[in-house]
Design an enzyme around this catalytic site. Structure first.
Site, PDB file in Angstrom:
ATOM      1  N   GLY A  46      -5.407  -4.561   7.464  1.00  0.00           N
ATOM      2  CA  GLY A  46      -6.470  -3.574   7.546  1.00  0.00           C
ATOM      3  C   GLY A  46      -7.556  -3.835   8.574  1.00  0.00           C
ATOM      4  O   GLY A  46      -8.070  -2.907   9.202  1.00  0.00           O
ATOM      5  N   GLY A  81     -10.666  -2.812   3.322  1.00  0.00           N
ATOM      6  CA  GLY A  81      -9.626  -2.675   4.340  1.00  0.00           C
ATOM      7  C   GLY A  81      -9.665  -1.298   4.980  1.00  0.00           C
ATOM      8  O   GLY A  81     -10.642  -0.553   4.843  1.00  0.00           O
ATOM      9  N   ASP A  82      -8.596  -0.957   5.664  1.00  0.00           N
ATOM     10  CA  ASP A  82      -8.561   0.314   6.396  1.00  0.00           C
ATOM     11  C   ASP A  82      -8.242   1.510   5.491  1.00  0.00           C
ATOM     12  O   ASP A  82      -8.611   2.641   5.819  1.00  0.00           O
ATOM     13  CB  ASP A  82      -7.505   0.265   7.498  1.00  0.00           C
ATOM     14  CG  ASP A  82      -6.118   0.027   6.921  1.00  0.00           C
ATOM     15  OD1 ASP A  82      -5.968  -0.889   6.094  1.00  0.00           O
ATOM     16  OD2 ASP A  82      -5.176   0.762   7.286  1.00  0.00           O
ATOM     17  N   THR A 132       0.838  -1.192   0.000  1.00  0.00           N
ATOM     18  CA  THR A 132       0.000   0.000   0.000  1.00  0.00           C
ATOM     19  C   THR A 132       0.879   1.250   0.000  1.00  0.00           C
ATOM     20  O   THR A 132       1.986   1.215   0.520  1.00  0.00           O
ATOM     21  CB  THR A 132      -0.861  -0.042   1.286  1.00  0.00           C
ATOM     22  OG1 THR A 132      -1.755  -1.131   1.170  1.00  0.00           O
ATOM     23  CG2 THR A 132      -1.646   1.241   1.498  1.00  0.00           C
ATOM     24  N   THR A 165      -0.583   1.598   7.021  1.00  0.00           N
ATOM     25  CA  THR A 165      -0.454   0.417   6.170  1.00  0.00           C
ATOM     26  C   THR A 165      -0.287  -0.815   7.039  1.00  0.00           C
ATOM     27  O   THR A 165       0.379  -0.766   8.072  1.00  0.00           O
ATOM     28  CB  THR A 165       0.743   0.539   5.203  1.00  0.00           C
ATOM     29  OG1 THR A 165       0.878  -0.697   4.488  1.00  0.00           O
ATOM     30  CG2 THR A 165       2.040   0.838   5.928  1.00  0.00           C
TER      31      THR A 165
HETATM   32  N1  ASP Z   1      -4.030  -1.917   4.825  1.00  0.00           N
HETATM   33  C1  ASP Z   1      -4.240  -2.512   3.543  1.00  0.00           C
HETATM   34  C2  ASP Z   1      -5.512  -3.333   3.586  1.00  0.00           C
HETATM   35  O1  ASP Z   1      -5.748  -4.009   4.562  1.00  0.00           O
HETATM   36  C3  ASP Z   1      -3.120  -3.401   3.109  1.00  0.00           C
HETATM   37  C4  ASP Z   1      -1.743  -2.817   3.324  1.00  0.00           C
HETATM   38  O2  ASP Z   1      -1.585  -1.761   3.885  1.00  0.00           O
HETATM   39  O3  ASP Z   1      -0.785  -3.456   2.906  1.00  0.00           O
HETATM   40  O4  ASP Z   1      -6.230  -3.341   2.633  1.00  0.00           O
END
Ligand code: ASP
Length: 355
Positions: free
Chosen positions: A267, A243-244, A213, A264
């Site tokens: 999430g 996700g977050d 991300t 990141t």
């Molecule tokens: N946070 C992101 C998600 O869960 C993934 C990531 O940050 O690598 O979609």
């Protein structure tokens, strides 16, 4: 022998703090924990990330390390140039993230991971600390720059969050550039998808530990904060999983009174503990400094539930914090005085890197 997830988490717990934070905030006495509004404000500051995960130096070849260094440095430079010439924070965040979305090294835009159905469903969000306005999209397909669609949601709609088909319709109506499946396809993401398809759930979790991300936080010359995050989510995510990254308060936050944050990591855990807003609340109500607030949100809250990942943050004085509980986080930062690019923890076990 496979190290268990939790022992890896503990072993590789690392914290990075830079900027005005002279020592790890956890060691500060409570009397000195208040937000230091008397500190002189830096002209500008920027921090970016390209994802966090359980990767160490041994997991990336020299050529890969050089490629990540170059991409992070290049994106950072774009931000530095814009900020030093007086560009607004939201413009800088959008421009830097667009570069990273075009870069197939990262899991955002081109290079985004595949869902269980073998397509890319993209998430992005952006927040403006001056107006405390924000915009976000989730499950977007076929648009080159989800961060710009999120920006349009903020600037040109009365809403803050669009999903799926509706997000696509909105993006079209705003004239955003479409992109074909070929544009998004990369061998790296496809191989990861193929591996995930043939693995057990446990092995899938291990695969998910490599992510990419992207995010950017800035303080601009006018003293305004802005933040943005863009991602393809997690490899083999189920159709419709969110996700977050597009969730304001979990993956992204900006408020001129406190901080700009981009997260990141895993999430689900970032949503469960509202990481980005947790940092803000610790600063606003708990009077904590940025570094300490980030550590609290990452280690005491999100991490204690079993999640992993990190945040990059900038505060209203131009302090920068880069905090993660995973072994690595692709990251870069700059102020008028210094710049840096890093990927791995400098040392093992919960130490603080001071710049
Ligand atoms: N946070 C992101 C998600 O869960 C993934 C990531 O940050 O690598 O979609």
């Amino acid at each position: 022998m496979k190290t268990s997830y939790f022992s890896r988490l503990l072993l590789f717990a690392v914290v990075f703090s830079v900027g005005f934070l002279s020592i790890g905030c956890g060691e500060q006495s409570s009397s000195s924990e208040g937000a230091d509004s008397s500190a002189e404000r830096r002209a500008w500051a920027i921090a970016i990330h390209g994802g966090a995960g359980h990767f160490g130096e041994e997991d990336l070849s020299d050529a890969e390390q050089k490629a990540y260094q170059a991409s992070l440095s290049n994106a950072l430079q774009r931000g530095e140039e814009m900020l030093s010439s007086g560009a607004g924070g939201v413009d800088v965040v959008e421009a830097v993230i667009r570069l990273l979305e075009d870069d197939s090294l990262f899991n955002a835009g081109r290079g985004a991971v595949f869902t269980a159905e073998g397509v890319q469903e993209l998430d992005a969000s952006i927040a403006d600390g001056a107006s405390r306005n924000c915009g976000a999209v989730t499950g977007v397909r076929g648009f080159k720059h989800p961060i710009s669609v999120a920006r349009s949601v903020m600037d040109s709609s009365e809403h803050v969050f669009f999903s799926g088909h509706g997000a696509g319709e909105f993006a079209s109506s705003m004239g955003h550039e479409p992109a074909s499946n070929e544009w998004f396809w990369t061998k790296k993401a496809f191989d990861r998808y193929e591996r995930a398809k043939s693995k057990s759930q446990k092995e899938e979790d291990a695969l998910a530990n490599k992510r990419g991300t992207v995010g950017c936080v800035v303080l601009d010359k006018s003293g305004h904060l802005a933040a943005g995050t863009s991602t393809g989510g997690m490899t083999y995510k189920r159709h419709g999983r969110i996700g977050d990254s597009p969730v304001i308060g979990a993956g992204t936050w900006a408020d001129d009174r406190t901080c700009a944050i981009s997260a990141t990591g895993w999430g689900e855990y970032f949503i469960r503990t509202g990481v980005a807003q947790d940092v803000h609340a610790r600063m606003l109500y708990g009077k904590q400094l940025l570094g300490r607030a980030c550590r609290g949100a990452i280690f005491d809250e999100m991490g204690s539930l079993g999640g992993d990942g990190g945040v990059v943050g900038v505060d209203a004085q131009g302090s920068i914090a880069l905090v993660c509980n995973s072994a690595g986080m692709f990251r870069a930062w700059a102020t008028p005085e210094e710049r840096g690019v890093a990927m791995f923890g400098a040392t093992l076990e919960g130490t603080v890197e001071v710049h």
